[in-house]
Design a protein around this motif. Structure first.
Motif, PDB file in Angstrom:
ATOM      1  N   ASP A 153       8.814  78.356  22.900  1.00  0.00           N
ATOM      2  CA  ASP A 153       8.062  77.162  23.257  1.00  0.00           C
ATOM      3  C   ASP A 153       6.640  77.234  22.721  1.00  0.00           C
ATOM      4  N   ASP A 154       6.154  76.086  22.279  1.00  0.00           N
ATOM      5  CA  ASP A 154       4.754  75.910  21.881  1.00  0.00           C
ATOM      6  C   ASP A 154       4.330  76.835  20.752  1.00  0.00           C
ATOM      7  N   ASN A 155       5.224  77.120  19.843  1.00  0.00           N
ATOM      8  CA  ASN A 155       4.874  77.858  18.634  1.00  0.00           C
ATOM      9  C   ASN A 155       4.453  76.866  17.545  1.00  0.00           C
ATOM     10  N   LEU A 156       3.624  77.339  16.621  1.00  0.00           N
ATOM     11  CA  LEU A 156       3.157  76.494  15.520  1.00  0.00           C
ATOM     12  C   LEU A 156       3.138  77.301  14.236  1.00  0.00           C
ATOM     13  N   ALA A 157       3.748  76.763  13.186  1.00  0.00           N
ATOM     14  CA  ALA A 157       3.754  77.401  11.868  1.00  0.00           C
ATOM     15  C   ALA A 157       3.351  76.368  10.814  1.00  0.00           C
ATOM     16  N   LEU A 158       2.347  76.711  10.016  1.00  0.00           N
ATOM     17  CA  LEU A 158       1.872  75.835   8.953  1.00  0.00           C
ATOM     18  C   LEU A 158       1.871  76.600   7.636  1.00  0.00           C
ATOM     19  N   THR A 159       2.401  75.977   6.588  1.00  0.00           N
ATOM     20  CA  THR A 159       2.489  76.622   5.278  1.00  0.00           C
ATOM     21  C   THR A 159       2.047  75.646   4.193  1.00  0.00           C
TER      22      THR A 159
ATOM     23  N   ASP B  13       6.664  82.601  22.705  1.00  0.00           N
ATOM     24  CA  ASP B  13       5.925  81.396  23.081  1.00  0.00           C
ATOM     25  C   ASP B  13       4.466  81.484  22.626  1.00  0.00           C
ATOM     26  N   ASP B  14       3.907  80.317  22.297  1.00  0.00           N
ATOM     27  CA  ASP B  14       2.474  80.188  22.018  1.00  0.00           C
ATOM     28  C   ASP B  14       2.005  81.024  20.833  1.00  0.00           C
ATOM     29  N   ASN B  15       2.864  81.234  19.870  1.00  0.00           N
ATOM     30  CA  ASN B  15       2.476  81.949  18.662  1.00  0.00           C
ATOM     31  C   ASN B  15       2.016  80.953  17.588  1.00  0.00           C
ATOM     32  N   ILE B  16       1.085  81.393  16.750  1.00  0.00           N
ATOM     33  CA  ILE B  16       0.570  80.559  15.671  1.00  0.00           C
ATOM     34  C   ILE B  16       0.575  81.356  14.373  1.00  0.00           C
ATOM     35  N   ALA B  17       1.123  80.770  13.311  1.00  0.00           N
ATOM     36  CA  ALA B  17       1.135  81.411  11.995  1.00  0.00           C
ATOM     37  C   ALA B  17       0.731  80.384  10.944  1.00  0.00           C
ATOM     38  N   GLY B  18      -0.206  80.778  10.081  1.00  0.00           N
ATOM     39  CA  GLY B  18      -0.635  79.916   8.992  1.00  0.00           C
ATOM     40  C   GLY B  18      -0.614  80.678   7.680  1.00  0.00           C
ATOM     41  N   THR B  19      -0.070  80.046   6.647  1.00  0.00           N
ATOM     42  CA  THR B  19       0.018  80.663   5.324  1.00  0.00           C
ATOM     43  C   THR B  19      -0.443  79.669   4.272  1.00  0.00           C
ATOM     44  N   LEU B  20      -1.345  80.124   3.383  1.00  0.00           N
ATOM     45  CA  LEU B  20      -1.794  79.313   2.255  1.00  0.00           C
ATOM     46  C   LEU B  20      -1.725  80.160   1.000  1.00  0.00           C
ATOM     47  N   GLN B  21      -0.987  79.679   0.008  1.00  0.00           N
ATOM     48  CA  GLN B  21      -0.873  80.400  -1.249  1.00  0.00           C
ATOM     49  C   GLN B  21      -1.223  79.466  -2.403  1.00  0.00           C
ATOM     50  N   VAL B  22      -2.144  79.944  -3.242  1.00  0.00           N
ATOM     51  CA  VAL B  22      -2.587  79.181  -4.408  1.00  0.00           C
ATOM     52  C   VAL B  22      -2.412  80.060  -5.636  1.00  0.00           C
ATOM     53  N   GLY B  23      -1.643  79.597  -6.598  1.00  0.00           N
ATOM     54  CA  GLY B  23      -1.390  80.377  -7.803  1.00  0.00           C
ATOM     55  C   GLY B  23       0.098  80.472  -8.074  1.00  0.00           C
ATOM     56  N   ASP B  24       0.517  81.560  -8.688  1.00  0.00           N
ATOM     57  CA  ASP B  24       1.909  81.702  -9.106  1.00  0.00           C
ATOM     58  C   ASP B  24       2.495  83.038  -8.649  1.00  0.00           C
ATOM     59  N   HIS B  25       3.762  83.004  -8.291  1.00  0.00           N
ATOM     60  CA  HIS B  25       4.537  84.206  -7.986  1.00  0.00           C
ATOM     61  C   HIS B  25       3.945  85.022  -6.836  1.00  0.00           C
ATOM     62  N   ASN B  26       3.390  84.356  -5.840  1.00  0.00           N
ATOM     63  CA  ASN B  26       2.913  85.041  -4.638  1.00  0.00           C
ATOM     64  C   ASN B  26       4.002  85.012  -3.566  1.00  0.00           C
ATOM     65  N   ASP B  27       4.046  86.056  -2.738  1.00  0.00           N
ATOM     66  CA  ASP B  27       5.007  86.149  -1.641  1.00  0.00           C
ATOM     67  C   ASP B  27       4.274  86.466  -0.345  1.00  0.00           C
ATOM     68  N   ALA B  28       4.601  85.740   0.720  1.00  0.00           N
ATOM     69  CA  ALA B  28       4.003  85.999   2.033  1.00  0.00           C
ATOM     70  C   ALA B  28       5.074  85.876   3.102  1.00  0.00           C
ATOM     71  N   TYR B  29       5.179  86.909   3.945  1.00  0.00           N
ATOM     72  CA  TYR B  29       6.155  86.924   5.023  1.00  0.00           C
ATOM     73  C   TYR B  29       5.460  87.273   6.330  1.00  0.00           C
ATOM     74  N   THR B  30       5.717  86.494   7.361  1.00  0.00           N
ATOM     75  CA  THR B  30       5.132  86.723   8.680  1.00  0.00           C
ATOM     76  C   THR B  30       6.225  86.740   9.733  1.00  0.00           C
ATOM     77  N   TRP B  31       6.221  87.784  10.562  1.00  0.00           N
ATOM     78  CA  TRP B  31       7.206  87.918  11.636  1.00  0.00           C
ATOM     79  C   TRP B  31       6.440  88.221  12.913  1.00  0.00           C
ATOM     80  N   GLN B  32       6.544  87.335  13.903  1.00  0.00           N
ATOM     81  CA  GLN B  32       5.869  87.529  15.183  1.00  0.00           C
ATOM     82  C   GLN B  32       6.869  87.400  16.316  1.00  0.00           C
ATOM     83  N   ASP B  33       6.872  88.406  17.185  1.00  0.00           N
ATOM     84  CA  ASP B  33       7.800  88.435  18.302  1.00  0.00           C
ATOM     85  C   ASP B  33       6.995  88.752  19.554  1.00  0.00           C
ATOM     86  N   GLY B  34       6.876  87.781  20.449  1.00  0.00           N
ATOM     87  CA  GLY B  34       6.108  87.981  21.669  1.00  0.00           C
ATOM     88  C   GLY B  34       5.433  86.689  22.087  1.00  0.00           C
ATOM     89  N   THR B  35       4.270  86.823  22.719  1.00  0.00           N
ATOM     90  CA  THR B  35       3.551  85.671  23.256  1.00  0.00           C
ATOM     91  C   THR B  35       2.097  85.696  22.799  1.00  0.00           C
TER      92      THR B  35
END
Length: 195
Positions: A38-44, A60-82
């Motif tokens: 509940d109430d999680n937010l992910a922006l990419t 619950d209540d987790n927030i993840a934001g990812t911004l990638q500018v350019g070429d061939h970049n990789d970003a992985y986010t894993w959040q487990d909890g509150t």
């Protein structure tokens, strides 16, 4: 060893009261989001070519934001909890970021500007904080924190620098600053209130 790589999903999957948004601008970018709770937010946001992003949030209540500018970049986010919070920004080519947070109220911030940089952040516990800034090319940073209320800051400027931070216990603090070429730093702290 690297934290577990996030499994890729062919679409955005949401369970519970959650929100997700993806803004792909460019060619052949790939973004997957999976949220359960509940109430999680992910922006990419991805601008460029062949960038890849994966976000998994369980709790619950987790927030993840990812911004990638350019070429061939990789970003992985894993959040487990509150109440965990993660922000990843990568500007350049062939940069990799892995953030893995298990517990409650952990904070991670990663900023990589340049080419072929890699950041690995693993936080296991509660109220841990990690900040990584890499400005240049081919810099590597590893931050692993187990316990509660540990704090790590890594700043690497220029090229071919390497930093490893391992903190086991509670309320430990580490601050690494490297400016130049081919610098190596290794921090290993076990116990409580080490600086």
């Amino acid at each position: 060893p690297r934290p577990p790589v996030l499994p890729l999903f062919p679409y955005t999957t949401l369970f519970g009261s959650t929100g997700a948004g993806t803004l792909p601008l460019g060619n052949r970018n790939d973004s997957q989001t999976y949220q359960d709770g509940d109430d999680n937010l992910a922006l990419t946001g991805q601008l460029g070519r062949r960038n890849e992003s994966g976000t998994l949030q369980d709790g619950d209540d987790n927030i993840a934001g990812t911004l990638q500018v350019g070429d061939h970049n990789d970003a992985y986010t894993w959040q487990d909890g509150t109440g965990n919070w993660s922000a990843t920004i990568q500007d350049g080519k062939h940069n990799d970021s892995y953030v893995d947070q298990w517990g409650d109220l952990n904070i991670s911030g990663v900023l990589q500007d340049g080419n072929s940089n890699e950041s690995d952040v693993l936080q296991w516990g509660n109220r841990n904080t990690s900040g990584v800034l890499q400005d240049g090319n081919q810099n590597d940073s590893w931050v692993w924190q187990w316990g509660d209320r540990n704090t790590s800051t890594v700043r690497q400027v220029f090229n071919h620098n390497d930093s490893q931070v391992y903190q086991w216990g509670n309320r430990n603090e580490s601050d690494v600053y490297q400016n130049g070429k081919r610098n190596d730093s290794y921090v290993d702290q076990t116990g409580r209130r080490n600086v």
